[in-house]
Write an enzyme that holds these catalytic residues in place. Structure first.
Site, PDB file in Angstrom:
ATOM      1  N   CYS A   1     -20.874  -2.596 -42.784  1.00 16.22           N
ATOM      2  CA  CYS A   1     -20.576  -2.902 -41.376  1.00 16.22           C
ATOM      3  C   CYS A   1     -19.452  -3.916 -41.185  1.00 16.22           C
ATOM      4  O   CYS A   1     -18.434  -3.597 -40.564  1.00 16.22           O
ATOM      5  CB  CYS A   1     -21.836  -3.399 -40.685  1.00 16.22           C
ATOM      6  SG  CYS A   1     -23.091  -2.118 -40.617  1.00 16.22           S
TER       7      CYS A   1
ATOM      8  N   LYS B   1     -26.655  -6.768 -50.617  1.00 17.31           N
ATOM      9  CA  LYS B   1     -27.568  -7.830 -50.190  1.00 17.31           C
ATOM     10  C   LYS B   1     -28.959  -7.455 -50.681  1.00 17.31           C
ATOM     11  O   LYS B   1     -29.162  -6.306 -51.095  1.00 17.31           O
ATOM     12  CB  LYS B   1     -27.532  -8.003 -48.671  1.00 17.31           C
ATOM     13  CG  LYS B   1     -28.022  -6.786 -47.902  1.00 17.31           C
ATOM     14  CD  LYS B   1     -27.864  -6.955 -46.423  1.00 17.31           C
ATOM     15  CE  LYS B   1     -29.087  -7.531 -45.786  1.00 17.31           C
ATOM     16  NZ  LYS B   1     -29.094  -7.398 -44.319  1.00 17.31           N
TER      17      LYS B   1
ATOM     18  N   LYS C   1     -15.900  -2.775 -42.303  1.00 12.45           N
ATOM     19  CA  LYS C   1     -15.439  -1.617 -41.513  1.00 12.45           C
ATOM     20  C   LYS C   1     -15.137  -2.035 -40.072  1.00 12.45           C
ATOM     21  O   LYS C   1     -14.108  -1.651 -39.502  1.00 12.45           O
ATOM     22  CB  LYS C   1     -16.535  -0.548 -41.548  1.00 12.45           C
ATOM     23  CG  LYS C   1     -16.281   0.670 -40.705  1.00 12.45           C
ATOM     24  CD  LYS C   1     -17.318   1.738 -41.009  1.00 12.45           C
ATOM     25  CE  LYS C   1     -18.628   1.530 -40.273  1.00 12.45           C
ATOM     26  NZ  LYS C   1     -18.655   1.979 -38.883  1.00 12.45           N
TER      27      LYS C   1
ATOM     28  N   ARG D   1     -22.592   0.206 -50.887  1.00 12.51           N
ATOM     29  CA  ARG D   1     -21.337   0.249 -50.117  1.00 12.51           C
ATOM     30  C   ARG D   1     -20.853  -1.172 -49.854  1.00 12.51           C
ATOM     31  O   ARG D   1     -21.612  -2.027 -49.411  1.00 12.51           O
ATOM     32  CB  ARG D   1     -21.544   0.980 -48.784  1.00 12.51           C
ATOM     33  CG  ARG D   1     -21.688   2.476 -48.952  1.00 12.51           C
ATOM     34  CD  ARG D   1     -21.975   3.132 -47.642  1.00 12.51           C
ATOM     35  NE  ARG D   1     -23.235   2.662 -47.075  1.00 12.51           N
ATOM     36  CZ  ARG D   1     -23.647   2.933 -45.831  1.00 12.51           C
ATOM     37  NH1 ARG D   1     -22.904   3.655 -45.038  1.00 12.51           N
ATOM     38  NH2 ARG D   1     -24.806   2.499 -45.406  1.00 12.51           N
TER      39      ARG D   1
ATOM     40  N   GLU E   1     -26.617  -0.708 -31.932  1.00  9.99           N
ATOM     41  CA  GLU E   1     -27.754  -1.062 -32.782  1.00  9.99           C
ATOM     42  C   GLU E   1     -27.411  -2.336 -33.548  1.00  9.99           C
ATOM     43  O   GLU E   1     -26.326  -2.442 -34.105  1.00  9.99           O
ATOM     44  CB  GLU E   1     -28.014   0.111 -33.756  1.00  9.99           C
ATOM     45  CG  GLU E   1     -29.242  -0.032 -34.584  1.00  9.99           C
ATOM     46  CD  GLU E   1     -30.454  -0.410 -33.757  1.00  9.99           C
ATOM     47  OE1 GLU E   1     -30.883   0.389 -32.916  1.00  9.99           O
ATOM     48  OE2 GLU E   1     -30.960  -1.535 -33.938  1.00  9.99           O
TER      49      GLU E   1
HETATM   50  C1  UDX Z   1     -24.825  -6.590 -40.239  1.00 14.29           C
HETATM   51  C2  UDX Z   1     -25.372  -7.333 -39.006  1.00 14.29           C
HETATM   52  O1  UDX Z   1     -26.072  -8.501 -39.445  1.00 14.29           O
HETATM   53  C3  UDX Z   1     -26.280  -6.420 -38.197  1.00 14.29           C
HETATM   54  O2  UDX Z   1     -26.704  -7.086 -37.007  1.00 14.29           O
HETATM   55  C4  UDX Z   1     -25.504  -5.153 -37.814  1.00 14.29           C
HETATM   56  O3  UDX Z   1     -26.306  -4.243 -37.088  1.00 14.29           O
HETATM   57  C5  UDX Z   1     -24.966  -4.465 -39.065  1.00 14.29           C
HETATM   58  O4  UDX Z   1     -24.164  -5.397 -39.811  1.00 14.29           O
HETATM   59  P1  UDX Z   1     -25.823  -5.941 -42.640  1.00 14.29           P
HETATM   60  O5  UDX Z   1     -24.468  -5.401 -42.961  1.00 14.29           O
HETATM   61  O6  UDX Z   1     -27.032  -5.106 -42.946  1.00 14.29           O
HETATM   62  O7  UDX Z   1     -25.938  -6.275 -41.069  1.00 14.29           O
HETATM   63  O8  UDX Z   1     -26.019  -7.310 -43.448  1.00 14.29           O
HETATM   64  P2  UDX Z   1     -25.969  -8.874 -43.185  1.00 14.29           P
HETATM   65  O9  UDX Z   1     -27.292  -9.445 -43.483  1.00 14.29           O
HETATM   66  O10 UDX Z   1     -25.369  -9.211 -41.894  1.00 14.29           O
HETATM   67  O11 UDX Z   1     -25.006  -9.326 -44.381  1.00 14.29           O
HETATM   68  C6  UDX Z   1     -23.666  -8.852 -44.495  1.00 14.29           C
HETATM   69  C7  UDX Z   1     -22.995  -9.508 -45.688  1.00 14.29           C
HETATM   70  O12 UDX Z   1     -22.801 -10.893 -45.460  1.00 14.29           O
HETATM   71  C8  UDX Z   1     -23.768  -9.401 -47.000  1.00 14.29           C
HETATM   72  O13 UDX Z   1     -22.882  -9.080 -48.051  1.00 14.29           O
HETATM   73  C9  UDX Z   1     -24.344 -10.773 -47.215  1.00 14.29           C
HETATM   74  O14 UDX Z   1     -24.526 -11.091 -48.561  1.00 14.29           O
HETATM   75  C10 UDX Z   1     -23.245 -11.642 -46.592  1.00 14.29           C
HETATM   76  N1  UDX Z   1     -23.754 -12.920 -46.110  1.00 14.29           N
HETATM   77  C11 UDX Z   1     -24.747 -12.976 -45.191  1.00 14.29           C
HETATM   78  C12 UDX Z   1     -23.178 -14.103 -46.604  1.00 14.29           C
HETATM   79  O15 UDX Z   1     -22.254 -14.075 -47.433  1.00 14.29           O
HETATM   80  N2  UDX Z   1     -23.640 -15.297 -46.129  1.00 14.29           N
HETATM   81  C13 UDX Z   1     -24.644 -15.378 -45.204  1.00 14.29           C
HETATM   82  O16 UDX Z   1     -25.008 -16.504 -44.824  1.00 14.29           O
HETATM   83  C14 UDX Z   1     -25.215 -14.182 -44.722  1.00 14.29           C
END
Ligand code: UDX
Length: 457
Positions: free
Chosen positions: A270, A331, A273, A338, A154
């Site tokens: 994600c 975010k 981990k 988490r 996913e």
């Molecule tokens: C991520 C993947 O994007 C997704 O495809 C997968 O299924 C699950 O893991 P998610 O953990 O929901 O999704 O958040 P994501 O938007 O990827 O952001 C992860 C972290 O990176 C956040 O803490 C965000 O603030 C940080 N981030 C994101 C940055 O520091 N800079 C960026 O440009 C983008």
């Protein structure tokens, strides 16, 4: 089609409800009977845009049912989506105990040819282990039932999960069986027809490739973020402006602007981990993944550097200082704490006896609970209330309502208007021109511009 889903954590719940809204009949199982009880009443603890409306609609149309009885799910359908959590073990590996337990239970009850479709993020090779486990259980039952195990990772991201589900960039179906591939593709068929252009990418590959593709995608993005974060440190001591540097870099279409926002590090459930799990699996096979270690190290240092700058601002004594924090979730558009860097920064401040006044549009209650042992932590009802008498404002999550800064309110409510930007959200010139002191990694500390130093446009 009738589909059983195991685990109503974040992925399982969104997948269940979205499938139920595209014409499938869903039975979702979870061991947590309180959660199941609440879901039957339409109550979900998951905050996700559009999600509650879809849950209510599926319940009303009776396209979804919830159960804490695994046999009910196992006999409901022949297609079993495994979405249970695979949390990090103390040694960094993914804990597969819930996954194996659920697979064993369903194999105890299945009666006809079936498919097990693994959505949980799992170490490479898990599909084969699951097949072994099912064979053992069927042999113990003394029955022969044919089955396939499919890895269908996913890719939805929190805060935009429903949108991602309905408009996937690709659907990866990892299986050794072409017939199993066709069935899973058929399950997704209503979605594929929604796409414009109508056919999105449905990729057929081996289960191991699909499992590694999931880690590869997440960790490439984590690497990109750590890369821009490393650049932000270099920009700061060389006097370059990281936002300009990134603009210069990402307008190259081979690089692109997504996932290249510098800040105080990535969080969530994600990326951290998955990094640990893949490092652990590589090292268990005697390979040291240097790049992945560096990604982890840069991410940790980025957070520590931001914390150090806050302490330096107060000459290393934050005791009794009032620090306003905007944003608690890892975010925007989620209430998930988490892996939240905001919470880690707050904990450091609380332990050093600062007074933290925090505000978040949705995760205030979760945070109140998380920090209940600290009398110096307060959740505020609005971003303005969090500013009262504050010595410093720290912005940690890019919620839309934080983008518009009213300099007059900052000046009126705070002792002095000073903003530390953990997400490089603001234009330093605009803020400093309005009398606000500003710090972001990759920009450095900029005092307010004097009126006579503001150039006419
Ligand atoms: C991520 C993947 O994007 C997704 O495809 C997968 O299924 C699950 O893991 P998610 O953990 O929901 O999704 O958040 P994501 O938007 O990827 O952001 C992860 C972290 O990176 C956040 O803490 C965000 O603030 C940080 N981030 C994101 C940055 O520091 N800079 C960026 O440009 C983008």
């Amino acid at each position: 089609m009738r589909i059983s889903v195991y685990g109503v954590g974040y992925v399982g719940l969104i997948v269940s409800v979205c499938f139920a809204n595209i014409g499938h009949q869903i039975c979702s199982f979870d061991i947590d009977n309180e959660k199941i009880h609440n879901l039957r009443l339409g109550k979900s603890s998951t905050y996700e845009p559009f999600f509650n409306v879809m849950l209510a609609s599926a319940i009303e149309k009776k396209t979804i049912q919830f159960t804490d009885n695994v046999s009910e799910a196992a006999t409901f359908s022949n297609f079993h989506f495994i979405c249970v959590g695979t949390p990090m073990r103390i040694d960094g590996a993914a804990d597969l105990s819930s996954l194996f337990s659920v697979v064993e239970s369903l194999a105890t009850d299945v009666q006809k040819r079936f498919l097990v479709i693994i959505k949980s993020t799992v170490p490479v090779g898990t599909s084969d282990l699951v097949a072994e486990k099912i064979n053992e259980t069927l042999s113990a039952r003394n029955v022969t039932i044919s089955f396939d195990v499919v890895s269908c990772p996913e890719f939805m991201a929190q805060g935009e999960a429903v949108l991602n589900f309905f408009h996937p960039e690709r659907i990866i179906i990892g299986t050794k069986s072409k017939a199993a591939f066709e069935i899973v593709k058929e399950i997704y068929a209503p979605l594929l027809r929604l796409q414009k252009p109508p056919i999105s990418r449905v990729l057929f590959m081996s289960p191991s490739s699909a499992e590694l593709a999931k880690y590869a995608s997440n960790l490439f993005l984590a690497t990109k973020i750590s890369f821009v974060n490393e650049l932000s440190r270099i920009a700061e001591f060389t006097g370059a402006n990281i936002n300009e540097v990134i603009h210069g870099m990402t307008t190259d279409s081979r690089i692109g602007p997504a996932m290249s926002k510098p800040g105080c590090g990535f969080g969530g459930s994600c990326f951290p981990k998955d990094l640990n799990a893949l490092i652990h699996q590589a090292e268990a096979n005697n390979y040291i993944p240097n790049l992945l270690h560096a990604v982890q190290e840069v991410n940790k240092n980025q957070k520590l550097y931001f914390i150090k700058k806050i302490f330096e601002f107060f000459k290393d004594d934050v005791r009794q200082k009032i620090i306003s924090v905007w944003g608690l979730s890892f975010k925007p558009n989620t209430d998930d704490l988490r892996g939240s860097i905001s919470c880690e920064v707050i904990e450091e401040l609380l332990r050093a006896c600062a007074k933290v006044q925090a505000y978040d549009p949705v995760s205030g209650e979760n945070a109140r609970n998380k920090f209940k042992e600290f009398s110096n932590f307060k959740i505020c009802a609005s971003k303005e209330e969090a500013l009262n008498h504050a010595d410093l404002l720290v912005v940690m999550t890019e919620w839309p309502e934080f983008f518009a800064i009213d300099a007059e309110i900052l000046k009126k409510c705070m002792k002095k208007p000073v903003l530390f930007d953990g997400r490089n959200m603001y234009d330093p010139n605009i803020l400093t021109m309005q009398g606000i002191s500003y710090f972001a990694i990759g920009i450095g500390f900029i005092p307010p511009m004097r009126a006579n130093s503001v150039k006419a446009a």
